[in-house]
Design a protein around this motif. Sequence first.
Motif, PDB file in Angstrom:
ATOM      1  N   UNK A   1       0.831  -1.209   0.000  1.00 55.89           N
ATOM      2  CA  UNK A   1       0.000   0.000   0.000  1.00 55.89           C
ATOM      3  C   UNK A   1       0.859   1.250   0.000  1.00 55.89           C
ATOM      4  N   UNK A   2       1.873   1.311   0.856  1.00 52.29           N
ATOM      5  CA  UNK A   2       2.717   2.497   0.951  1.00 52.29           C
ATOM      6  C   UNK A   2       3.442   2.755  -0.369  1.00 52.29           C
ATOM      7  N   UNK A   3       3.984   1.729  -0.972  1.00 56.91           N
ATOM      8  CA  UNK A   3       4.732   1.870  -2.218  1.00 56.91           C
ATOM      9  C   UNK A   3       3.838   2.400  -3.334  1.00 56.91           C
ATOM     10  N   UNK A   4       2.657   1.816  -3.504  1.00 55.64           N
ATOM     11  CA  UNK A   4       1.773   2.272  -4.577  1.00 55.64           C
ATOM     12  C   UNK A   4       1.256   3.682  -4.339  1.00 55.64           C
ATOM     13  N   UNK A   5       1.049   4.061  -3.088  1.00 64.53           N
ATOM     14  CA  UNK A   5       0.637   5.435  -2.803  1.00 64.53           C
ATOM     15  C   UNK A   5       1.743   6.431  -3.172  1.00 64.53           C
ATOM     16  N   UNK A   6       2.995   6.043  -2.956  1.00 67.52           N
ATOM     17  CA  UNK A   6       4.089   6.927  -3.345  1.00 67.52           C
ATOM     18  C   UNK A   6       4.142   7.067  -4.870  1.00 67.52           C
ATOM     19  N   UNK A   7       3.938   5.978  -5.585  1.00 65.37           N
ATOM     20  CA  UNK A   7       3.941   6.041  -7.041  1.00 65.37           C
ATOM     21  C   UNK A   7       2.790   6.905  -7.547  1.00 65.37           C
ATOM     22  N   UNK A   8       1.657   6.853  -6.841  1.00 65.18           N
ATOM     23  CA  UNK A   8       0.474   7.590  -7.282  1.00 65.18           C
ATOM     24  C   UNK A   8       0.623   9.100  -7.133  1.00 65.18           C
ATOM     25  N   UNK A   9       1.607   9.540  -6.370  1.00 65.59           N
ATOM     26  CA  UNK A   9       1.756  10.973  -6.131  1.00 65.59           C
ATOM     27  C   UNK A   9       2.268  11.725  -7.349  1.00 65.59           C
ATOM     28  N   UNK A  10       2.967  11.018  -8.253  1.00 66.35           N
ATOM     29  CA  UNK A  10       3.535  11.702  -9.410  1.00 66.35           C
ATOM     30  C   UNK A  10       3.892  10.693 -10.493  1.00 66.35           C
TER      31      UNK A  10
END
Length: 332
Positions: A300-309
């Motif tokens: 979850x944390x990794x994909x949320x970081x990718x989703x930021x930009x």
Amino acid sequence: MCEQTLVSKEKEVPSKEIYTLACAGLKKLALNQECRNAFDKNSLFFKLFEQAAHRYIIASDAQELNRKLHTLAAKGYQLGVEYVGEENHDPHVVQRFVGEYLSAVQRFADAGLKPQLGFDLSAVGMLISQETAYRNASAILAAAAQHDIPVMISMEHSSAVDKILEVYAELAPAHLNVGITVQAHLHRTVNDLPRIISYGRKVRLVKGVYNESLDVALPRGEELDDRYLMLLDNLLAASVPVSCATQDPNLIKRLFAGGYNSKIEELEMLHGVQPEVLRSAREAGLNCRIAAVYGDSWYLHFLHRLAESPDNVLEALADFYDPSRITFGAGY
């Protein structure tokens, strides 16, 4: 004519709408229960992207974690620590999660570290019962207080806010070391804030990461930035300790331009996200905190970081191809 048209199309840049939808798609994938259930150390995704995820996840085990925290502290940063894990339904998983925090408190104390701990109430039993979440959060807070370690309760999707605030209302009067996260994008936050302020505890102000409908929350943009600063004004007027947690360089510029940098407790950013921006803020005299995440359940944390930009997606693919691109502490 056809050749000119082809060249023109090749030069087109994806629209803002495509970026917005791609971001929403990644967040939807992050929350997909089937994908999350399939994620573990033996899954293909874990094996492929474990090294790339370590741009954001600073450690898998406690020994590596303490060593890296000392490295960041030596650079002049305050620290935050969160063990990855969320929305635990299984009582046994909840107890393992709580046990990890209780062990971590002692490990940090033995290592001379006092990082601010953070966790979701859904990770410590909220999905079992509010009483379970309260009891487990209280145990972590009490253990942390013995070593003067602060604890920040994270905020979750809008449907969970009422229960989180109810548990926080029980925790805040009894624990001086507790704080709460507030999401500026939620419309309800304007009305929730006076009650939150009344406890006098530290508030971490974020924009909000969860996908919410327009009737529930503002989208990213100038209106959200304006609301963020309005909420910040209200918190500062009440003399509540405030941490501004944001990765947005434009909002950070507004914090400095408005003189907020001399009034807030700190600027907080997640580890691995634009470290040069946080370093510049620290060099400008602002107290800065790096929020570090550790553990193996990083989907979850990794994909949320990718989703930021969109740039983060490309960087993750570059890291997948060449993991040596990731140098811990670089940029800070």
